[in-house]
Design a protein around this motif. Structure first.
Motif, short mmCIF file in Angstrom:
data_model
loop_
_atom_site.label_atom_id
_atom_site.label_comp_id
_atom_site.label_asym_id
_atom_site.label_seq_id
_atom_site.Cartn_x
_atom_site.Cartn_y
_atom_site.Cartn_z
N CYS A 81 0.85 -1.20 0.00
CA CYS A 81 0.00 0.00 0.00
C CYS A 81 0.88 1.25 0.00
O CYS A 81 1.87 1.30 0.72
CB CYS A 81 -0.88 0.00 1.25
SG CYS A 81 -2.00 1.41 1.26
N ASN A 135 -0.41 4.30 0.58
CA ASN A 135 -1.25 5.41 1.06
C ASN A 135 -0.80 6.15 2.30
O ASN A 135 -1.13 7.30 2.47
CB ASN A 135 -2.67 4.92 1.28
CG ASN A 135 -3.44 4.99 -0.01
OD1 ASN A 135 -3.15 5.85 -0.83
ND2 ASN A 135 -4.36 4.09 -0.20
N CYS A 168 -1.79 6.20 5.45
CA CYS A 168 -2.73 6.69 6.46
C CYS A 168 -1.92 6.74 7.76
O CYS A 168 -1.19 5.79 8.06
CB CYS A 168 -3.91 5.75 6.60
SG CYS A 168 -4.82 5.60 5.07
N CYS A 172 -1.68 3.77 10.32
CA CYS A 172 -1.61 2.39 9.79
C CYS A 172 -0.19 1.87 9.60
O CYS A 172 0.68 2.52 9.02
CB CYS A 172 -2.36 2.34 8.46
SG CYS A 172 -2.51 0.67 7.82
N GLN A 209 -5.17 -4.04 -0.77
CA GLN A 209 -5.31 -3.02 0.27
C GLN A 209 -6.09 -1.83 -0.27
O GLN A 209 -6.76 -1.13 0.47
CB GLN A 209 -3.92 -2.56 0.73
CG GLN A 209 -3.61 -2.91 2.16
CD GLN A 209 -3.25 -4.37 2.35
OE1 GLN A 209 -2.64 -4.96 1.49
NE2 GLN A 209 -3.63 -4.94 3.47
FE1 SF4 Z 1 -3.19 1.49 3.21
FE2 SF4 Z 1 -5.59 0.85 4.24
FE3 SF4 Z 1 -3.48 1.18 5.86
FE4 SF4 Z 1 -4.57 3.32 4.66
S1 SF4 Z 1 -5.61 1.96 6.17
S2 SF4 Z 1 -2.35 2.84 4.81
S3 SF4 Z 1 -5.20 2.45 2.69
S4 SF4 Z 1 -3.70 -0.40 4.28
#
Ligand code: SF4
Ligand code: 5AD
Length: 475
Positions: free
Chosen positions: A185, A187, A189, A192, A229
């Motif tokens: 992933c 991203n 966040c 995470c 993901q």
């Molecule tokens: Fe990636 Fe989902 Fe974690 Fe966000 S919550 S960093 S989209 S795995």
């Protein structure tokens, strides 16, 4: 990703899933392995890749940990609690090993990535540690461990997708299978740990995905769930192709749907910032693409969403919900929600409750915030919401979801829906359990003439419900 260990207001079919594989043909393998999986569906799918690699090495799967020469635990790091559960299991396995010294114990997955040296050196809990991108090295690591070495490979890869490995289906009902379409992933966040444990995003060869889905259908499977993901950022350029030949998630979804109208297609997880109108139009165009979108909101407060680095606002999310309702009337929307993220005020929490009402989630996976080492949030923000407040807010979120689910399920009473039969209901072998397109669990009596079998589609008229199950009768 959907997390199978989360608090979820939903079905009887998936609760507390933690599987060990069946013993397929004990005589055809010299040695046995046992594997237990925790966390998201991706981990469950990865265990099936591991099973394929081990089968090739002459290890058969067993359900009985006592019979195993190799014990694996495929781990999750997403919250502290998930890690604690795994530690406890590892201690159980270590005790078992005392009575059977030749047994090897291995940690796979996200915790391997995070805690490699701790497991091997400090606590001496395990013999083998393998991260999610290193399963191909398992045969070598197992033989090194047999020779008494501690074996580790936690290298993350930018390319590995295990595209060429046909997963061995573990504990499958023969109706429904998970197919991994991408890994990692990008991203970030802020709460995470996944980008650190699973590495950079990469998309699997589209041809290999379609072939795997077709093979599953040819073997009698009736439902595939495409996993990633963040499936909406799937992007694959075949062979020597260019951007012009790129396969998007919408293209992939369509190609899988075209395998057969009898094959249901699901997918998970969608990031609200990436799901496109193309995907929604493709869903609308094919009856066999299930009308259910997992669209984690995480929080209903724009300020918190910014701290979470989700890159959308409350209003933007609501517009996405409007668009889904417009293009796909009757589509269920489900969510992941975190209570008590850093600096969350009561007003922020109220915003989460109200966006739940607005989105009318059919079910949700709900958590309180658990700080994870190394994440952006851990480095930048203080985990300042007291545990009791987090728990109280989570409770309110769960109660809200229960009400929404019940109200939504009640609307189905009197309606008819197409149900794919998963198998016998857990409550009685006189009843079938299946799911409709919206992924709601439906239970209904078998007909006396025994006409149906699992994997069949039936029309069911709904006559009753709880907040997690519909009840009905075949018409
Ligand atoms: Fe990636 Fe989902 Fe974690 Fe966000 S919550 S960093 S989209 S795995
Ligand atoms: N604390 C609580 N929940 C988390 N999730 C991810 N990281 C954390 C964390 N640190 C939840 C998110 C995500 C789901 C898979 O797990 O809601 O969507």
């Amino acid at each position: 990703m959907l997390d199978l260990t989360a608090t979820k207001v939903h079905d009887e079919a998936r609760q507390g899933e933690r599987f060990a594989p069946f013993k397929d043909d004990p005589n055809s393998y010299g040695k046995q392995f046992y594997i237990e999986s925790y966390g998201c569906q991706m981990n469950f799918a990865d265990s099936e890749v591991v099973a394929a690699i081990l089968n090739k090495e002459g290890f058969g799967a067993t359900r009985n940990v006592e019979d195993a020469d190799l014990i694996f635990i495929n781990t999750c790091s997403i919250r502290e609690k998930a890690e604690q559960t795994v530690r406890k299991r590892l201690t159980d396995f270590k005790k078992l090993k005392t009575g059977k010294p030749g047994t090897l114990i291995g940690v796979l997955g996200c915790m391997a990535e995070r805690l490699k040296s701790k497991f091997l050196e400090e606590e001496k809990l395990v013999d083998i540690v393998v991260g999610p991108d290193a399963y191909r090295s398992l045969p070598r690591l197992v033989s090194e461990a047999n020779e008494g070495q501690k074996s580790v490979n936690v290298l993350l890869s930018r390319e590995e997708t295990y595209a060429d490995i046909a997963p061995v289906r573990l504990n499958s009902n023969g109706v429904s299978a998970f197919v991994s379409i991408m890994r990692g992933c990008n991203n970030m966040c802020s709460f995470c740990v996944v980008p650190f444990t699973r590495g950079r995003e990469r998309s699997r060869d589209a041809g290999s995905i379609i072939n795997e889905c077709r093979d599953l259908f040819d073997q009698g499977y009736k439902e595939v769930t495409l996993l990633g993901q963040n499936v909406d950022s799937y992007h694959y350029i075949p062979g020597n192709g260019t951007e012009a030949n790129a396969v998007s998630f919408a293209n992939l979804l369509e190609q899988v749907a075209l395998i057969s109208p009898e094959l249901r297609v699901r997918f998970s997880t969608s990031h609200p910032k990436d799901i496109t109108d193309d995907v929604l139009h493709t869903m609308a165009a094919y009856e066999n693409i299930c009308k259910c979108i997992h669209l984690p909101v995480q929080s209903g407060s724009t300020r918190i969403l910014q701290l979470m680095n989700r890159t959308y606002t409350r209003e933007w999310y609501m517009k996405k919900v409007d668009r889904i309702r417009e293009l796909l009337p009757g589509c269920s929307i489900t969510s992941d929600i975190i209570a008590g993220f850093c600096t969350e005020t009561d007003q922020d929490h109220q915003d989460t409750l109200s966006i739940m009402d607005y989105s009318n989630y059919v079910y949700g996976y709900m958590f309180y915030y658990s700080e994870r080492p190394g994440t952006l949030a851990q480095r930048r923000y203080q985990d300042d919401v007291p545990l009791e407040v987090k728990k109280q807010r989570l409770q309110e979120i769960i109660e809200k979801q229960n009400q929404l689910s019940l109200a939504d399920y009640k609307k189905d009473i009197g309606q008819t829906c197409k149900v794919l039969i998963d198998g016998d209901s857990k409550r009685s072998s006189e009843q079938w359990v299946g799911r409709n397109s919206q992924n709601k669990v439906v239970i209904f009596p078998k007909l006396e003439n025994g006409r149906h079998k699992k994997g069949d589609y039936v029309q069911v008229q709904i006559n009753d419900c709880t907040q997690a199950t519909l009840f009905g009768a075949i018409i």
